[in-house]
Write a protein that holds these residues in place. Structure first.
Motif, PDB file in Angstrom:
ATOM      1  N   GLY A  52       0.353   6.408   1.156  1.00  0.00           N
ATOM      2  CA  GLY A  52       1.791   6.816   1.260  1.00  0.00           C
ATOM      3  C   GLY A  52       2.196   7.671   0.187  1.00  0.00           C
ATOM      4  O   GLY A  52       1.063   8.303  -0.491  1.00  0.00           O
ATOM      5  N   ARG A  53       3.450   7.847  -0.403  1.00  0.00           N
ATOM      6  CA  ARG A  53       3.646   8.821  -1.393  1.00  0.00           C
ATOM      7  C   ARG A  53       3.629   8.142  -2.722  1.00  0.00           C
ATOM      8  O   ARG A  53       3.554   9.206  -3.842  1.00  0.00           O
ATOM      9  N   ASP A  54       3.782   6.883  -2.907  1.00  0.00           N
ATOM     10  CA  ASP A  54       3.799   6.460  -4.183  1.00  0.00           C
ATOM     11  C   ASP A  54       2.423   6.055  -4.634  1.00  0.00           C
ATOM     12  O   ASP A  54       1.777   5.003  -4.175  1.00  0.00           O
ATOM     13  N   ALA A  57       1.854   2.356  -5.945  1.00  0.00           N
ATOM     14  CA  ALA A  57       1.556   1.234  -4.991  1.00  0.00           C
ATOM     15  C   ALA A  57       0.525   1.456  -3.994  1.00  0.00           C
ATOM     16  O   ALA A  57       0.105   0.466  -3.258  1.00  0.00           O
ATOM     17  N   CYS A  58      -0.009   2.567  -3.768  1.00  0.00           N
ATOM     18  CA  CYS A  58      -1.025   2.809  -2.581  1.00  0.00           C
ATOM     19  C   CYS A  58      -2.322   3.259  -3.269  1.00  0.00           C
ATOM     20  O   CYS A  58      -2.357   3.929  -4.474  1.00  0.00           O
ATOM     21  N   ALA A  61      -2.598   8.762  -2.019  1.00  0.00           N
ATOM     22  CA  ALA A  61      -1.152   8.969  -2.019  1.00  0.00           C
ATOM     23  C   ALA A  61      -1.017  10.647  -1.510  1.00  0.00           C
ATOM     24  O   ALA A  61      -2.101  11.450  -1.896  1.00  0.00           O
ATOM     25  N   PRO A  65       7.551  14.295  -0.225  1.00  0.00           N
ATOM     26  CA  PRO A  65       8.635  13.454  -0.343  1.00  0.00           C
ATOM     27  C   PRO A  65       9.119  12.867   1.013  1.00  0.00           C
ATOM     28  O   PRO A  65       9.930  11.958   1.184  1.00  0.00           O
ATOM     29  N   SER A  68       6.829   7.968   3.491  1.00  0.00           N
ATOM     30  CA  SER A  68       7.366   6.693   2.987  1.00  0.00           C
ATOM     31  C   SER A  68       6.403   6.356   1.741  1.00  0.00           C
ATOM     32  O   SER A  68       5.259   6.758   1.467  1.00  0.00           O
ATOM     33  N   ARG A  69       7.185   5.483   0.872  1.00  0.00           N
ATOM     34  CA  ARG A  69       6.447   5.325  -0.344  1.00  0.00           C
ATOM     35  C   ARG A  69       5.285   4.587  -0.043  1.00  0.00           C
ATOM     36  O   ARG A  69       4.186   4.850  -0.489  1.00  0.00           O
ATOM     37  N   LYS A  70       5.173   3.508   0.942  1.00  0.00           N
ATOM     38  CA  LYS A  70       4.098   2.962   1.594  1.00  0.00           C
ATOM     39  C   LYS A  70       4.103   2.959   3.054  1.00  0.00           C
ATOM     40  O   LYS A  70       5.009   2.727   3.675  1.00  0.00           O
ATOM     41  N   GLN A  71       3.163   3.857   3.619  1.00  0.00           N
ATOM     42  CA  GLN A  71       3.115   4.530   4.994  1.00  0.00           C
ATOM     43  C   GLN A  71       2.506   3.428   5.828  1.00  0.00           C
ATOM     44  O   GLN A  71       2.856   3.226   6.878  1.00  0.00           O
ATOM     45  N   SER A  93       5.907   1.473   7.066  1.00  0.00           N
ATOM     46  CA  SER A  93       7.305   2.325   6.880  1.00  0.00           C
ATOM     47  C   SER A  93       8.520   1.735   7.673  1.00  0.00           C
ATOM     48  O   SER A  93       8.170   1.189   8.560  1.00  0.00           O
TER      49      SER A  93
END
Length: 195
Positions: A52-54, A57-58, A61, A65, A68-71, A93
């Motif tokens: 994801g992008r975070d 949390a991932c 990454a 933008p 999703s934060r976690k895809q 997501s």
């Protein structure tokens, strides 16, 4: 049996997930700057691999933008019927659908990951190829960037041939008028080509 006998050794061949990424605007945008491109990274099999992008949390990454934060997550598992490490893919997501070989997954839905899969979300196309190994406690992940979308590489005919929609037969590109003058073929006829 002591602990050192149960641990994986360096000689164990690890299962590897080869992850090949493509995005239409990937050049010059730095989308993959947070990924360890071109090198294999070891990952514990009991921990889901998240993309994801975070970056906190991932596991891996994407610097985008719109992701999703976690895809998505890849979960390793074993079954009594197979000695190989198997994987499921899960859509994390809430806003974006994820497809696995054209089968859509909604939020938190999972699907078994085949040996070769085309994953799509947003404008991303990702091919994941599973290479089996012997080790049971961990696997490797290797990322690479594709120059062309992997969906372009799929054709039902021989790669140097173009499908003819009304007959389903294949006519070779670049062959002389001898083949193109034949015209459309009936469904029970065949055209033999020697290469």
């Amino acid at each position: 049996m002591n602990v050192s006998q149960k641990m994986e050794t360096e000689e164990d061949l690890l299962t590897c997930l080869r992850v090949k990424l493509y995005h239409p605007q990937q050049s010059g945008r730095g989308l993959y700057t947070l990924l360890p491109l071109g090198k294999r990274c070891r990952h514990s099999a009991d921990d889901p691999l998240r993309l994801g992008r975070d970056a906190t949390a991932c596991t891996y990454a994407l610097a985008d933008p719109r992701v999703s934060r976690k895809q998505l997550a890849l979960h390793a598992y074993r079954s009594p019927q197979s000695p190989d490490m198997l994987f499921t893919i899960q859509n994390l997501s809430q806003r974006a659908r994820l497809s696995v070989n054209s089968a859509a997954l909604g939020y938190l839905e999972r699907a078994d990951l085949p040996d070769k899969a085309l994953i799509r979300f947003g404008e991303y196309e990702i091919v994941i190829i599973l290479e089996s190994g012997d080790a049971k406690g961990s696997f490797e992940v290797e990322f690479e960037v594709l120059a062309v979308p992997p969906s372009r590489e799929t054709c039902m005919c021989v790669p140097s041939m173009t499908p003819v929609m009304d007959t389903g037969s294949c006519v070779t590109n670049g062959f002389s008028a001898e083949f193109t003058a034949i015209g459309p073929l009936e469904t029970d006829e065949t055209l033999m080509c020697h290469f």
